[in-house]
Enzyme design. Sequence first.
Site, mmCIF file in Angstrom:
data_model
loop_
_atom_site.group_PDB
_atom_site.id
_atom_site.type_symbol
_atom_site.label_atom_id
_atom_site.label_comp_id
_atom_site.label_asym_id
_atom_site.label_seq_id
_atom_site.Cartn_x
_atom_site.Cartn_y
_atom_site.Cartn_z
ATOM 1 N N ASN A 149 -2.930 5.827 2.113
ATOM 2 C CA ASN A 149 -3.255 5.439 0.749
ATOM 3 C C ASN A 149 -1.817 5.497 -0.045
ATOM 4 O OD1 ASN A 149 -3.157 8.299 0.704
ATOM 5 N ND2 ASN A 149 -4.681 8.271 -0.693
ATOM 6 N N CYS A 150 -0.779 5.759 0.500
ATOM 7 C CA CYS A 150 0.571 5.989 -0.113
ATOM 8 C C CYS A 150 0.860 4.469 -0.289
ATOM 9 C CB CYS A 150 1.575 6.611 0.809
ATOM 10 S SG CYS A 150 3.111 6.396 0.348
ATOM 11 N N ASP A 151 1.274 4.071 -1.575
ATOM 12 C CA ASP A 151 1.919 2.690 -2.074
ATOM 13 C C ASP A 151 3.167 2.402 -1.103
ATOM 14 O OD1 ASP A 151 -0.036 2.173 -3.478
ATOM 15 O OD2 ASP A 151 0.971 2.802 -5.502
#
Length: 119
Positions: free
Chosen positions: A10-12
């Site tokens: 979920n890290c951009d």
Amino acid sequence: MSVILFGIPNCDTVKKARDWLAEHGCAYQFHDFKKDGLTQEQVAHWLQAVPWEVLINKKGMTWRNLPESTKAGVVDAASATAVMLASPSVIKRPVLCHAKAVLVGFTAALYQQELEVAE
């Protein structure tokens, strides 16, 4: 060439790296270090290629939320390794490992250069 991308889904920045790799046809294995864990051997391998100061993300919330005594105790590779193993989210993401290098963070130009992918 075996490529492993370490991070959290979920890290951009990890998403950008994964998208770039897919767009350029680079096969890779994704290692979610929150779900799949992280070993001392993996961190030691990274530290052979990059300084511990590069791996620790001091701008992130995980670092900011650590007790001051823990942050003050990170003074060398051994103490940084202990913090990274205890709180993998403190690691700057993504970490890409391949035969030639360990890359920390994501920039398209660096991936292009290091992975020798045609534009």
